[in-house]
Scaffold this motif. Structure first.
Motif, PDB file in Angstrom:
ATOM      1  N   ASP A  86       0.833  -1.206   0.000  1.00  0.00           N
ATOM      2  CA  ASP A  86       0.000   0.000   0.000  1.00  0.00           C
ATOM      3  C   ASP A  86       0.865   1.253   0.000  1.00  0.00           C
ATOM      4  OD1 ASP A  86      -2.296  -1.500  -0.013  1.00  0.00           O
ATOM      5  OD2 ASP A  86      -2.704  -1.262   2.140  1.00  0.00           O
ATOM      6  N   LEU A  87       1.920   1.241   0.793  1.00  0.00           N
ATOM      7  CA  LEU A  87       2.839   2.379   0.824  1.00  0.00           C
ATOM      8  C   LEU A  87       3.499   2.570  -0.543  1.00  0.00           C
ATOM      9  CD1 LEU A  87       4.405   4.622   2.295  1.00  0.00           C
ATOM     10  CD2 LEU A  87       6.061   2.870   2.969  1.00  0.00           C
ATOM     11  N   ASP A  88       3.959   1.466  -1.139  1.00  0.00           N
ATOM     12  CA  ASP A  88       4.575   1.547  -2.469  1.00  0.00           C
ATOM     13  C   ASP A  88       3.607   2.137  -3.482  1.00  0.00           C
ATOM     14  OD1 ASP A  88       6.934   0.463  -1.581  1.00  0.00           O
ATOM     15  OD2 ASP A  88       6.543  -1.554  -2.358  1.00  0.00           O
ATOM     16  N   LEU A  89       2.356   1.695  -3.425  1.00  0.00           N
ATOM     17  CA  LEU A  89       1.348   2.218  -4.349  1.00  0.00           C
ATOM     18  C   LEU A  89       1.138   3.710  -4.131  1.00  0.00           C
ATOM     19  CD1 LEU A  89      -0.786   1.847  -6.543  1.00  0.00           C
ATOM     20  CD2 LEU A  89      -2.398   1.197  -4.728  1.00  0.00           C
ATOM     21  N   GLN A  90       1.024   4.118  -2.875  1.00  0.00           N
ATOM     22  CA  GLN A  90       0.822   5.540  -2.580  1.00  0.00           C
ATOM     23  C   GLN A  90       2.000   6.374  -3.072  1.00  0.00           C
ATOM     24  OE1 GLN A  90      -1.914   6.992  -1.525  1.00  0.00           O
ATOM     25  NE2 GLN A  90      -2.897   5.005  -1.455  1.00  0.00           N
ATOM     26  N   VAL A  91       3.221   5.900  -2.836  1.00  0.00           N
ATOM     27  CA  VAL A  91       4.408   6.630  -3.276  1.00  0.00           C
ATOM     28  C   VAL A  91       4.446   6.686  -4.811  1.00  0.00           C
ATOM     29  CG1 VAL A  91       6.937   6.559  -3.357  1.00  0.00           C
ATOM     30  CG2 VAL A  91       5.743   6.209  -1.189  1.00  0.00           C
ATOM     31  N   SER A  92       4.120   5.568  -5.450  1.00  0.00           N
ATOM     32  CA  SER A  92       4.121   5.545  -6.913  1.00  0.00           C
ATOM     33  C   SER A  92       3.083   6.506  -7.479  1.00  0.00           C
ATOM     34  CB  SER A  92       3.844   4.131  -7.425  1.00  0.00           C
ATOM     35  OG  SER A  92       4.899   3.277  -7.085  1.00  0.00           O
ATOM     36  N   LEU A  93       1.889   6.521  -6.889  1.00  0.00           N
ATOM     37  CA  LEU A  93       0.849   7.437  -7.359  1.00  0.00           C
ATOM     38  C   LEU A  93       1.254   8.889  -7.141  1.00  0.00           C
ATOM     39  CD1 LEU A  93      -2.364   5.564  -6.181  1.00  0.00           C
ATOM     40  CD2 LEU A  93      -1.582   5.900  -8.535  1.00  0.00           C
ATOM     41  N   LEU A  94       1.871   9.159  -5.995  1.00  0.00           N
ATOM     42  CA  LEU A  94       2.349  10.516  -5.729  1.00  0.00           C
ATOM     43  C   LEU A  94       3.431  10.898  -6.736  1.00  0.00           C
ATOM     44  CD1 LEU A  94       2.365  13.046  -3.964  1.00  0.00           C
ATOM     45  CD2 LEU A  94       4.018  11.898  -2.484  1.00  0.00           C
ATOM     46  N   ASN A  95       4.340   9.970  -7.003  1.00  0.00           N
ATOM     47  CA  ASN A  95       5.402  10.212  -7.977  1.00  0.00           C
ATOM     48  C   ASN A  95       4.809  10.476  -9.358  1.00  0.00           C
ATOM     49  OD1 ASN A  95       7.933  10.390  -9.162  1.00  0.00           O
ATOM     50  ND2 ASN A  95       8.166   8.183  -9.317  1.00  0.00           N
ATOM     51  N   GLU A  96       3.831   9.689  -9.737  1.00  0.00           N
ATOM     52  CA  GLU A  96       3.167   9.869 -11.031  1.00  0.00           C
ATOM     53  C   GLU A  96       2.500  11.241 -11.108  1.00  0.00           C
ATOM     54  OE1 GLU A  96       1.965   9.135 -14.818  1.00  0.00           O
ATOM     55  OE2 GLU A  96       3.215   7.788 -13.629  1.00  0.00           O
ATOM     56  N   HIS A  97       1.833  11.626 -10.038  1.00  0.00           N
ATOM     57  CA  HIS A  97       1.160  12.934  -9.996  1.00  0.00           C
ATOM     58  C   HIS A  97       2.185  14.069 -10.108  1.00  0.00           C
ATOM     59  CE1 HIS A  97      -1.861  15.902  -9.006  1.00  0.00           C
ATOM     60  NE2 HIS A  97      -1.077  16.359  -8.039  1.00  0.00           N
ATOM     61  N   GLU A  98       3.270  13.953  -9.350  1.00  0.00           N
ATOM     62  CA  GLU A  98       4.308  14.987  -9.392  1.00  0.00           C
ATOM     63  C   GLU A  98       4.949  15.064 -10.776  1.00  0.00           C
ATOM     64  OE1 GLU A  98       6.809  13.727  -6.192  1.00  0.00           O
ATOM     65  OE2 GLU A  98       5.631  14.799  -4.679  1.00  0.00           O
ATOM     66  N   THR A  99       5.186  13.910 -11.394  1.00  0.00           N
ATOM     67  CA  THR A  99       5.766  13.888 -12.742  1.00  0.00           C
ATOM     68  C   THR A  99       4.830  14.551 -13.741  1.00  0.00           C
ATOM     69  OG1 THR A  99       6.972  11.857 -12.219  1.00  0.00           O
ATOM     70  CG2 THR A  99       6.684  12.376 -14.552  1.00  0.00           C
ATOM     71  N   THR A 100       3.544  14.273 -13.608  1.00  0.00           N
ATOM     72  CA  THR A 100       2.544  14.902 -14.482  1.00  0.00           C
ATOM     73  C   THR A 100       2.580  16.418 -14.321  1.00  0.00           C
ATOM     74  OG1 THR A 100       1.153  12.942 -14.336  1.00  0.00           O
ATOM     75  CG2 THR A 100       0.086  14.977 -15.042  1.00  0.00           C
ATOM     76  N   LYS A 101       2.652  16.889 -13.090  1.00  0.00           N
ATOM     77  CA  LYS A 101       2.727  18.336 -12.843  1.00  0.00           C
ATOM     78  C   LYS A 101       3.995  18.933 -13.452  1.00  0.00           C
ATOM     79  CE  LYS A 101      -0.995  18.967 -10.418  1.00  0.00           C
ATOM     80  NZ  LYS A 101      -2.117  19.649 -11.009  1.00  0.00           N
ATOM     81  N   LEU A 102       5.113  18.215 -13.315  1.00  0.00           N
ATOM     82  CA  LEU A 102       6.369  18.697 -13.891  1.00  0.00           C
ATOM     83  C   LEU A 102       6.288  18.769 -15.419  1.00  0.00           C
ATOM     84  CD1 LEU A 102       9.037  16.925 -11.673  1.00  0.00           C
ATOM     85  CD2 LEU A 102       8.606  19.382 -11.829  1.00  0.00           C
ATOM     86  N   ILE A 103       5.667  17.781 -16.032  1.00  0.00           N
ATOM     87  CA  ILE A 103       5.511  17.793 -17.488  1.00  0.00           C
ATOM     88  C   ILE A 103       4.692  19.012 -17.914  1.00  0.00           C
ATOM     89  CG2 ILE A 103       4.391  16.606 -19.428  1.00  0.00           C
ATOM     90  CD1 ILE A 103       5.246  13.948 -18.031  1.00  0.00           C
ATOM     91  N   LYS A 104       3.609  19.277 -17.186  1.00  0.00           N
ATOM     92  CA  LYS A 104       2.781  20.447 -17.501  1.00  0.00           C
ATOM     93  C   LYS A 104       3.596  21.737 -17.345  1.00  0.00           C
ATOM     94  CE  LYS A 104      -1.616  18.331 -16.259  1.00  0.00           C
ATOM     95  NZ  LYS A 104      -2.719  18.281 -15.290  1.00  0.00           N
ATOM     96  N   LEU A 105       4.397  21.808 -16.300  1.00  0.00           N
ATOM     97  CA  LEU A 105       5.214  22.993 -16.052  1.00  0.00           C
ATOM     98  C   LEU A 105       6.246  23.190 -17.162  1.00  0.00           C
ATOM     99  CD1 LEU A 105       6.021  25.314 -14.120  1.00  0.00           C
ATOM    100  CD2 LEU A 105       7.563  23.689 -13.016  1.00  0.00           C
ATOM    101  N   VAL A 106       6.924  22.102 -17.532  1.00  0.00           N
ATOM    102  CA  VAL A 106       7.933  22.187 -18.589  1.00  0.00           C
ATOM    103  C   VAL A 106       7.274  22.563 -19.915  1.00  0.00           C
ATOM    104  CG1 VAL A 106       9.592  20.827 -19.946  1.00  0.00           C
ATOM    105  CG2 VAL A 106       9.576  20.652 -17.459  1.00  0.00           C
ATOM    106  N   GLU A 107       6.090  22.041 -20.164  1.00  0.00           N
ATOM    107  CA  GLU A 107       5.373  22.397 -21.393  1.00  0.00           C
ATOM    108  C   GLU A 107       5.051  23.895 -21.425  1.00  0.00           C
ATOM    109  OE1 GLU A 107       1.629  20.747 -23.963  1.00  0.00           O
ATOM    110  OE2 GLU A 107       1.281  21.160 -21.829  1.00  0.00           O
TER     111      GLU A 107
END
Length: 188
Positions: A125-146
């Motif tokens: 569960d912790l791994d899933l939460q961290v992965s989802l958070l990482n995915e969300h942060e990466t998505t935000k970074l992609i939007k920012l870089v765009e």
């Protein structure tokens, strides 16, 4: 007021981590170790007993004790040891003792495995939460870089992929798809 010194191996922004470890990684390791210690302290007497018995049953000392005990029992009851009168010549009592021991040992091992499975579930569960958070942060970074690329009027070859990369992952949809694919591949 003096700040508390950091525990050994613990890195803070002003104390360097052990060689080769980033400060964040050192803090995470320390947190995990502390969590395991806390969980071990809060385990019930039954859980600690089952763990200790399972640990001992999985050791070579356990094997040696059983080799000596069963070997002596068999040697005495088959008449190899002549100065002690056989007390279980058919070895039925030995078989019964071994069966009862196996029942209890398997129960202790199962109790220990259930506890370990619960810990594994919590880690998953912790791994899933961290992965989802990482995915969300990466998505935000992609939007920012765009946005930065747009302001700088830069065109990239990745523009076609950005639309999909900017979408947040919906964990429910992923789990549903995994279930769906699993059901299709499982013959009824």
């Amino acid at each position: 007021m003096n700040p508390k010194p950091a525990p050994v191996g613990y890195a803070t922004p002003t104390t360097p981590a052990a060689e080769g470890l980033a400060p964040a990684l050192a803090r995470n390791i320390e947190a995990l170790v502390e969590r395991r210690k806390r969980d071990a302290k809060t385990a019930s007497l039954e859980e600690r007993t089952a763990e200790a018995i399972s640990k001992f049953a999985g050791s070579m000392a356990f094997v040696y004790i059983h080799l000596a005990f069963f070997g002596a029992w068999i040697a005495i009851n088959l008449g190899v040891v002549t100065f002690i009168k056989p007390f279980d010549p058919s070895l039925v009592v030995l078989a019964m003792l071994a069966s009862v021991e196996a029942i209890f040992l398997s129960t202790f091992v199962l109790i220990n495995q259930n506890r370990m499975a619960a810990e594994d579930d919590a880690r998953a569960d912790l791994d899933l939460q961290v992965s989802l958070l990482n995915e969300h942060e990466t998505t935000k970074l992609i939007k920012l870089v765009e946005e930065i690329a747009k302001r700088l009027d830069l065109n990239t070859e990745a523009d076609d992929e950005l639309k999909e990369l900017k979408r947040d992952v919906a964990p429910e949809a992923v789990l549903d798809k995994i279930e769906e694919v699993g059901e299709r591949k499982t013959p009824s």
